[in-house]
Design a protein around this motif. Sequence first.
Motif: not given
Length: 195
Positions: A83-93
């Motif tokens: 989930s953390d990986k997907a979150l960081l890949q999906s959003f930049s800010k």
Amino acid sequence: MRYLLVLMLTILCSPNYAATVYRWVDESGKVQYSDKPPAGTSKSVMELDKSGRIRKGNEAQLSPEEKAALEEKKKAELEQRRSDKALLQSFSKPEEIDLLRDRQIEAVQAGLQTNRLRREAATKRMEQQQQQVQRLQKSKRAIPADLQAEIDVSRKEVEDIDKLIMTQQNDIVMIHDRAAVQKKRFIELKSVQPN
């Protein structure tokens, strides 16, 4: 202590050594070695190989419930990493999370508006059907079965639309909550991530 070390070395260096050796800490805090595990359930039991390295640790003595809880914990940790990986890949800010939340809410609100209009039409139709029933009752005539069936269908339609509206309202709350959690987690991850 020396006696235990000598015993351990003797067991490990013996050419006939083929049995498993167990290591544990007893109630008085002393380290014990044996070719049989201790009686009872000691969580500090470790199974050693021929070289004296730990082959199996505490998990060998865990109850089925403890094993299931440990497995569930590992699964939750893996899911959190994904989930953390997907979150960081999906959003930049963080603002992008707010934008996605607003778009999702707009889509649900459009469906909500449609269902409110459908409910209004179904309610109006049901009121007209009820007026027909009242006119028939005033003139002391029997209510046709098809009219009663139409009223039942209209009533069921209103109930179904009400459930759908409630679900959509809950969806909006869930979207808000999920976005808040994602935004908080995203900020946490970005604060510990090297630049």
